[in-house]
Write an enzyme that holds these catalytic residues in place. Structure first.
Site, short mmCIF file in Angstrom:
data_model
loop_
_atom_site.label_atom_id
_atom_site.label_comp_id
_atom_site.label_asym_id
_atom_site.label_seq_id
_atom_site.Cartn_x
_atom_site.Cartn_y
_atom_site.Cartn_z
N HIS A 141 5.63 1.69 -11.50
CA HIS A 141 5.94 1.17 -12.85
C HIS A 141 4.93 1.66 -13.88
O HIS A 141 4.54 0.92 -14.79
CB HIS A 141 6.00 -0.36 -12.85
CG HIS A 141 7.10 -0.91 -12.01
ND1 HIS A 141 8.39 -1.06 -12.46
CD2 HIS A 141 7.11 -1.33 -10.72
CE1 HIS A 141 9.15 -1.55 -11.50
NE2 HIS A 141 8.40 -1.72 -10.42
N ASN A 150 13.16 -6.85 -11.93
CA ASN A 150 13.74 -5.52 -12.11
C ASN A 150 15.09 -5.66 -12.79
O ASN A 150 15.59 -6.78 -12.99
CB ASN A 150 13.93 -4.85 -10.74
CG ASN A 150 12.65 -4.22 -10.20
OD1 ASN A 150 11.80 -3.77 -10.96
ND2 ASN A 150 12.51 -4.19 -8.89
N TYR A 188 -0.19 -7.95 -7.06
CA TYR A 188 -0.18 -7.72 -8.51
C TYR A 188 -1.53 -8.10 -9.12
O TYR A 188 -2.12 -7.33 -9.88
CB TYR A 188 0.98 -8.44 -9.20
CG TYR A 188 2.25 -7.65 -9.07
CD1 TYR A 188 2.81 -7.42 -7.82
CD2 TYR A 188 2.87 -7.09 -10.17
CE1 TYR A 188 3.96 -6.67 -7.67
CE2 TYR A 188 4.03 -6.33 -10.03
CZ TYR A 188 4.56 -6.13 -8.78
OH TYR A 188 5.70 -5.36 -8.64
#
Ligand code: NDP
Length: 482
Positions: free
Chosen positions: A53, A125, A335
């Site tokens: 990403h 997404n 993350y």
């Protein structure tokens, strides 16, 4: 009169054109700290790009709650009438920071809601499912999307080899090769939380939930040929479309919807409702309209506000919880870990990431700590303390998450139906959509060794013979065209 130029330490700069040299033809003096500061800053302008990403586009907006799901959740952000400021970042998955926007790929759809009880991030997404159901396979899968270690080229062979050995991926591959694999702009696609999360209410009842953001601009897509033509003209098509739409006052909107599953239903569904490669059919769990999201403000500084935006599924708020989804658990770790690596320990204190509610914790010091002591008393720098420092609040305790089972490495490919849901998707497409699906798939297979293609076609035949044969016919057409 324009403002006076200064160094980073605030000292006025007399000359920003000429280095300090020993004579007009002489070398630069080491004491030219202004030159050194300028060069040193330039050397540090880049931070590590996201491994996935990397290329993204973002804007600010508001989430308004118009429906009533208060019986399922105590989350303040989800109560009727709530209006919460938010940030969205859309992205492609595989391409690097300089990749072209109009490539066929899954799109990231990451949202940060600055709620009065902390930031809630929905890091989703534009697809309701993903390529894998066990996070152990994530680095392997991503390696197939990135560059070959020797050729430094993307490898269709790696992708199809992996997919041919991982039939759970073919639901997502079907979406990727369908029209929705190349949306015209970020405004013309849906967003999905993808994982199953949970909601919990004041009575301590838990419900499983799927989050959906449905585009109100309509689904619009480009074909591969149209995408190539656009990339020939601009590699920044999404940035231009999103930025200009907002500058021109054409604010994009999404309907916010949820599917709710009673906690005990999870034991009855024929599919595992925590499997990231599966959706919950709408007929079983209908969409409930909850509100609307609008994006109406561009960032002032792309790097500060979008490149440094740090979304993490670990950011949840009271009333919203996790689920036994294995991939979700891994993302909860990875993350925040990625942000600590890319941005540093205090990434949550950067203006774009900072909550808009009070923050009180006991973490100390660390690199780039610029926010000082936040507590009411100087002596309250550990906990428990008798000096009025912040303390836990049992009223926000989450009800227990029922999870049981013997620890083992269970085979995640055993006993799963990987074919019915992609079949349902294939079945709902019209003839033209299917023709494009077959051709996009055939084009993506170009150059891949036959034995790998034969292996993956076996899986396509299991989804539907028409699907497998459709790809075969499209490949034959490509071969005839040379
Ligand atoms: P429904 O007919 O109720 O819903 C079909 C869904 O498919 C709609 O949400 C539609 O999105 C979406 N859709 C249409 N074309 C595509 C495409 N090319 N790629 C991805 N999504 C598409 O059926 P079911 O709920 O029974 O689901 C059937 C199949 O639809 C599933 O197996 C799954 O592949 C797909 N799907 C299901 C979703 C769900 O949450 N149940 C969500 C998205 C896809 P929209 O309404 O925005 O047009």
């Amino acid at each position: 009169m324009s403002k006076r130029l200064t160094t980073t330490a605030g000292a006025p700069v007399a000359d920003n054109q000429n280095s300090l040299t020993a004579g007009p033809r002489g070398p630069v003096l080491l004491q030219d700290y202004q030159l050194i500061e300028k060069l040193a800053h330039q050397n540090r302008e880049r931070i590590p790009e996201r491994v996935v990403h990397a290329k993204g586009w973002g804007a600010y907006g508001t989430l308004k709650i118009t429906g009533d799901i208060s019986k399922y959740t105590r989350a303040k952000v989800l109560q009727p009438g709530a209006e919460t400021p938010m940030l969205a970042r859309f992205s492609t998955v595989a391409g690097e920071l300089g990749a072209a926007d109009h490539e066929r790929d899954v799109r990231g759809f990451a949202l940060k809601f600055y709620t009065e009880e902390g930031n809630w991030d929905m890091v989703g997404n534009n697809t309701p499912v993903f390529f894998l159901r066990d996070p152990y396979k994530f680095p392997d899968f991503i390696h197939t999307q990135k560059r070959h270690p020797k050729t430094n080229l993307r490898s269709a062979t790696a992708m199809w080899d992996y997919w041919s050995l991982s039939p759970e991926a073919l639901h997502q591959v079907t979406i990727l090769m369908s029209d929705r694999g190349l949306p015209k702009t970020p405004m013309h696609m849906n967003g999905y939380g993808s994982h199953t999360y949970s909601l919990w209410n004041d009575k301590g009842e838990r419900f499983w939930v799927k989050f959906h953001f449905k585009t109100m601009q309509g689904h619009e897509f480009y074909t591969n040929r149209e995408g190539e033509e656009i990339i020939g003209k601009t590699r920044e098509g999404y940035q231009e479309a999103l930025f200009n739409a907002i500058e021109e006052g054409n604010f994009p909107r999404w309907k916010f919807m949820v599917q709710i599953m009673p906690e005990m239903d999870a034991e009855k569904t024929p599919y595992n409702p925590f499997d990231l490669t599966k959706v919950w059919p709408h007929a079983d769990y209908p969409l409930i309209e909850v509100g609307e999201m609008v994006l109406d403000r561009n960032p002032e500084n792309y790097f500060a506000e979008i490149e440094q935006a740090a979304f993490s599924p670990s950011n949840i708020v009271p009333g919203i919880g996790f689920s036994p989804d294995k991939v979700l658990q891994a993302r909860i770790f990875s993350y925040a870990d990625a942000h600590r690596y890319r941005l540093g320990t205090h990434y949550e204190a950067l203006p774009v990431n900072a909550p808009k509610c009070p923050v009180h914790h006991y973490h100390k010091d660390g690199q780039m700590n610029f926010f000082g002591h936040r507590h009411l008393s100087d002596d309250a720098y550990y906990e428990p303390n008798s000096f009025g420092g912040p303390a836990e609040d049992p009223s926000v305790a989450e009800p227990p998450l029922r999870i049981s089972g013997d620890a083992d490495r269970y085979n995640h490919r055993e006993g799963n139906d990987d074919y019915s849901q992609p079949r349902a998707l294939h079945d709902l497409m019209d003839d033209e959509q299917r023709a494009r699906l077959y051709m996009n798939t055939a084009e993506a297979m170009q150059g891949v060794p036959e034995e790998i293609i034969e292996r993956v076609l076996v899986h396509y035949d299991r989804i539907s013979k028409a699907y497998g044969d459709g790809i075969r016919a499209a490949r034959a057409r490509l071969a005839a065209e040379g």
